[in-house]
Motif scaffolding. Structure first.
Motif, PDB file in Angstrom:
ATOM      1  N   THR A   4      79.597  69.527  48.703  1.00 22.03           N
ATOM      2  CA  THR A   4      80.818  70.052  49.324  1.00 22.03           C
ATOM      3  C   THR A   4      82.065  69.446  48.685  1.00 22.03           C
ATOM      4  N   GLY A   5      81.893  68.257  48.140  1.00 21.22           N
ATOM      5  CA  GLY A   5      83.030  67.582  47.531  1.00 21.22           C
ATOM      6  C   GLY A   5      83.267  67.932  46.069  1.00 21.22           C
ATOM      7  N   GLN A   6      82.459  68.806  45.510  1.00 20.76           N
ATOM      8  CA  GLN A   6      82.623  69.161  44.094  1.00 20.76           C
ATOM      9  C   GLN A   6      83.823  70.065  43.878  1.00 20.76           C
ATOM     10  N   GLU A   7      84.330  70.025  42.651  1.00 18.33           N
ATOM     11  CA  GLU A   7      85.478  70.875  42.322  1.00 18.33           C
ATOM     12  C   GLU A   7      85.082  72.299  41.965  1.00 18.33           C
ATOM     13  N   HIS A  39      73.626  66.990  50.021  1.00 26.77           N
ATOM     14  CA  HIS A  39      74.807  66.426  50.701  1.00 26.77           C
ATOM     15  C   HIS A  39      74.957  64.917  50.531  1.00 26.77           C
ATOM     16  N   SER A  45      83.255  74.394  48.092  1.00 26.71           N
ATOM     17  CA  SER A  45      83.889  73.750  49.246  1.00 26.71           C
ATOM     18  C   SER A  45      83.380  74.297  50.574  1.00 26.71           C
ATOM     19  N   GLU A  76      79.192  73.396  53.533  1.00 24.61           N
ATOM     20  CA  GLU A  76      78.984  72.318  54.504  1.00 24.61           C
ATOM     21  C   GLU A  76      77.510  72.253  54.889  1.00 24.61           C
ATOM     22  N   ASN A 133      76.502  65.379  46.953  1.00 29.74           N
ATOM     23  CA  ASN A 133      77.786  65.581  47.645  1.00 29.74           C
ATOM     24  C   ASN A 133      78.410  66.912  47.253  1.00 29.74           C
TER      25      ASN A 133
END
Lengths: 593, 593
Positions: A22-25, A16, A30, A33, A20
């Protein structure tokens, strides 16, 4: 007896704060969390530390026994395997269609590290099954998928990979196992395979062997190799188990370690097999699994380093021996704990700084695999393909070295089996060998991956490093000096080595190949240096944001500084060796050694 | 099964061409003509390769068994031990007065390497006896010498060293074993000792234990420790064996390796012991043996590297796998032998260049011990005292790494016990631990030996290196560039590290101790660099003299060039680490690891 504490917090930090995720495409990311991944990791941590870890020494001590053609796994393995199945862990990152949970590969990797740290030999039964199922998923017909995958995804049936024969390991073109086409479209396989992990055991109703063999009349060498599904029990159309296929375990190998896993000689005596994928394209089918399989082995190296480190640390805190030269730290006691001594700290910091960055490296690599497979990202595919031999070769070599360092902290007790430190080294040792010996990884890296797609992926890697440095430089002089400058220097060494290969490998490929092993290691150091720079930045950001657990982030920074100061400068030595060229390596006639 | 070929020719080259032992002033050296040493080495070679080597795997597989208080050694060990006794090998370098052959220690070392390469676990029975006999020789009364030495020199009785207890290894001041004085001048010893090699077995009529213990009322800590002779059977005045002493084996440890040697927990339950040397000076008595014992362990590291290398080389020549990228070398065969591949050669050259220079280093160290003991040469004594932790720590670390490299050459087969490569690594592993763990060697080197006698001995070492360079420079530009320049650079790195310690260790001793391990390794590289320069020069001289075996000397030069180009530059990395100081090593609180 050694213990294992799942590094949940560290994994969360990497997933996280650093990656990061959760922020990946990438599709499926998504949802990831922190609360959600935390729940999974905590649950996996409980199972691995409470159920699997206590069986690790049992597996080593009892080993697997072959009795009248039946392989008995160590006490407790079967019950534990049932628990693993019940938890749905084997299908974590497999498609829902076949009973899996459809989670990203990166989550499978994090959980896999815990499983492997807790009990590497045990975890291989499901690891091999995962590999075989992935191959069927990628290359099987719909009928094959429907027939095998639901049982394999749940590990009701397990799987194996059969490549090696007594006279051929790396050079599979020398293969002798034959497949005779039958009128019904199936084949009869005859030959001997060796080093078959989980080849036979008593924990599953059926075993699905994937076997490389040559169809009669196939082209010579590696281009004539096909891949077959050879079930232990033939599966009928309705899914019920039919007759026993003539595939039998010849013997169980006596190995240095991973005694809990049955490493079998398998004899195929006209066994019925079904072509998986295309005729003569068996190697290609195998190789689509290779990045994952090799990343998984790199993870094994890391996993043993992690658990060995944890135990060495406990021992260093508890064992009283000698006094701190700068003044007693435990003046009431008869002596100070080992951890006061600078040389013990050097060893522990080597281990800690490796394990944490190695974990970040593997998790990053896993996100690239997800991006490649789920997101159809060709650049990610190319980059992870480049990094795969580094992940496998560097992390298993270094991981092994770290288990040796951890064992050394115990002094004489490290050599006594009941303390468990010997097992970590003996188990970790195989990871440097199988799934392509590390020398072969280095050859793959330098001989194939560097120049792949016109060198595009290695350039992308350097751009990534440069981009990170550029983006983060000039904000904090300490961070620049402690993290970015060493990374820049190491990356420059790596580029200089690549340049040397380009300029001298043309004249004589031995100039590149003589330096391949050093190149793999310097590449690994640069990757871990990059991971430390990224983790250092994430820790600084968290501290600047007033994160609650200040000590955690400050420890991260301190550990990163250690790696940057003590390990990363190793790139210069590798470069010096590479630039010394092939002459001294190739000087002797084979007869004169 | 692995095999062993005694490196007689290489030993002769070192003894006569490089060290010129016949020309030394040390008493007993003038007789050591090449014909004479050759006869000894050939004879030892026959025994070790034909009798001891075939028992190596047997010892590993069977191990030692404790049955009703009796330890059974592996099949064939007893008969082989009889042959060793009959050949008079245990007393090779012991005084004639006690039945020995009065040969220099350097000859004992050369023979010892063969014994240890062939069967390390077996050789320890006589090695421990040699150590115990040497202690009695140095510190015993005439009556003690007469009573014990003749039987120990012949290995009719064997010996042990009892230092470690469960809660104390390095820190012997914590010792709990007690010695109660008796009216007849003897003592009753009570306590438990662990890790006692050859503590109990079935190959000798009596076992003479040397035991460290504290006499009741002795000073606290290490200064209250005394050394005792505690025979398994009390020896009567006429030399006959009397009653059984209450010293018993509690259990045999399950170890990672050296299974053929019985590593025992020994329980002393009011056992009769006789003071050896002075009261409370037990550590001093032990330490007079330390240089020899540690050199012997360094030799074990080398010995396993040598035999593992020999087997890896055979395998690399025989195993066909893949093709030479520059063109097939075995076009008629299905593939080329492994040895054509550059990365296999890199590994073999690492091993070869280490083993040959390591051997020279140990034999040189042994001549220093001879000069110190036989020639009363105080400078030699100081120099070997400085070099001892390097010989022990560096050669066992590197020796172990080389066994791992040798094992790796075998691929998957290296992991299977029947090939024997795993055993070499598992046996070699202990040498990094016992007789002072290698971290303790580094501490001894940096914390004690560097500054000993005002730094005189380390200055003498640097003078020796400088002297050699000066004497030999300017005669041959290739030799200067290939051998002398790298040696000079490495030696400069080592001096810079020493300077760093002097300048920064005063402020904070942790600045020196955090770099101690790196210093030990860089010192080792400089020593091996010096050995290669000396061997290179000797090879050049032999070639200039028109020596018959041109290939042998040219191979020496080529192997030396490899070491100089690929290994010696490692000193720069060690220096960089040392100069990074203690800050990153000591940054974390023990709780924050």
């Amino acid at each position: 007896m050694p213990s294992y504490t799942p590094p949940v917090k560290d994994m969360q930090f990497i997933l996280h704060n650093v990656l990061n995720i959760t922020g990946q495409e990438t599709p499926g990311y998504s949802d990831l969390e922190a609360d959600f991944t935390s729940a999974i990791l905590e649950e996996a941590g409980k199972l691995t530390s409470e159920v699997l870890a206590p069986l690790n020494v049992v597996g080593d001590t009892e080993g697997c026994k072959l009795e009248n053609g039946v392989v008995r796994t160590p006490s407790g393995f079967k019950a534990a395997f049932d628990q693993v199945r019940e938890g749905g862990w084997p299908g974590l990152d497999m498609p829902e269609q076949y009973g899996g949970q459809d989670m990203p590969y990166v989550i499978g990797t994090a959980v896999g590290e815990m499983f492997s740290s807790a009990n590497m030999a045990f975890t291989m039964y499901q690891g091999l099954t995962h590999g075989a199922a992935s191959a069927i998923l990628a290359h099987g017909t719909d009928a094959q998928k429907d027939m095998y995958l639901p049982k394999m995804v749940s590990c009701v049936w397990t799987g194996t990979m059969n490549l090696t024969e007594p006279h051929c390991g790396t050079d599979l073109g020398l293969m002798r196992t034959r497949a005779e086409p039958q009128e019904d479209g199936s084949y009869k396989l005859t030959g001997q395979k060796i080093f078959i992990s989980a080849g036979e055991h008593d924990m599953a109703d059926n075993i699905i062997h994937l076997v490389l063999a040559k169809i009669s009349g196939a082209p010579e060498g590696i281009k004539g190799v096909s891949l077959f599904i050879v079930p232990k029990f033939i599966v009928k159309e309705d899914g019920a188990l039919g007759e026993r296929n003539p595939v039998a375990v010849g013997k169980i190998e006596e190995k240095m370690g991973i005694h809990g896993n049955s490493t079998c000689v398998m004899n195929y005596d006209g066994a019925t097999g079904y072509l998986l994928g295309e005729e003569h394209k068996g190697m290609r089918a195998m190789f689509t699994m290779m990045n994952e399989a090799r990343l998984g082995v790199g993870m094994q190296g890391l996993s043993q380093a992690e658990v060995a480190y944890q135990n060495a640390l406990d021992y260093a805190r508890d064992r009283l021996q000698g006094r701190d030269v700068t003044g007693a730290k435990n003046p009431e006691g008869p002596a100070d704990p080992l951890i006061v001594h600078p040389d013990i700290r050097r060893s522990l910091m080597d281990q800690k700084s490796f394990a944490e960055a190695g974990r970040a490296f593997i998790l990053w690599g896993s996100t690239l695999i997800d991006a490649a497979h789920r997101g159809q990202d060709k650049d990610a595919d190319g980059l992870v393909s480049l990094l795969t031999p580094v992940i496998k070769g560097f992390l298993t070599d270094q991981g092994y070295d770290m288990t040796i360092k951890a064992q050394q902290v115990y002094g004489g007790h490290g050599y006594i089996e009941e303390w468990g430190m010997s097992q970590f080294t003996r188990d970790a040792r195989i990871a440097m060998i199988y799934e392509g010996a590390n020398g072969v990884q280095a050859l793959d890296l330098v001989g194939r991956k560097l120049a792949q797609d016109g060198g595009k992926h290695v350039m992308a890697f350097f751009d990534l490093v440069k981009g990170f440095i550029k983006e983060n430089a000039g904000q904090d002089a300490d961070f620049d000096r402690e993290f970015l400058d060493p990374l820049k220097a190491a990356s420059k060494d790596l580029q200089a080595a690549g340049m040397y290969f380009m300029q001298n490998g043309m004249k004589n490929p031995n100039n590149a190949l003589s330096g391949s092993y050093d190149f793999m290691h310097m590449f690994g150091h640069v990757c871990l240096g990059l991971m430390w720079a990224m983790m250092g930045k994430a820790a600084r950001d968290a501290l600047a944001d007033g994160a609650a657990d200040k000590e955690f982030y400050e420890t991260k920074l301190a550990t990163g500084r250690y790696y940057m100061a003590r390990q990363l400068p190793g790139t210069a030595l590798h470069l010096a060796r590479i630039q010394s060229g092939a002459d001294t390596v190739m000087a002797l006639d084979a007869a004169n050694f």
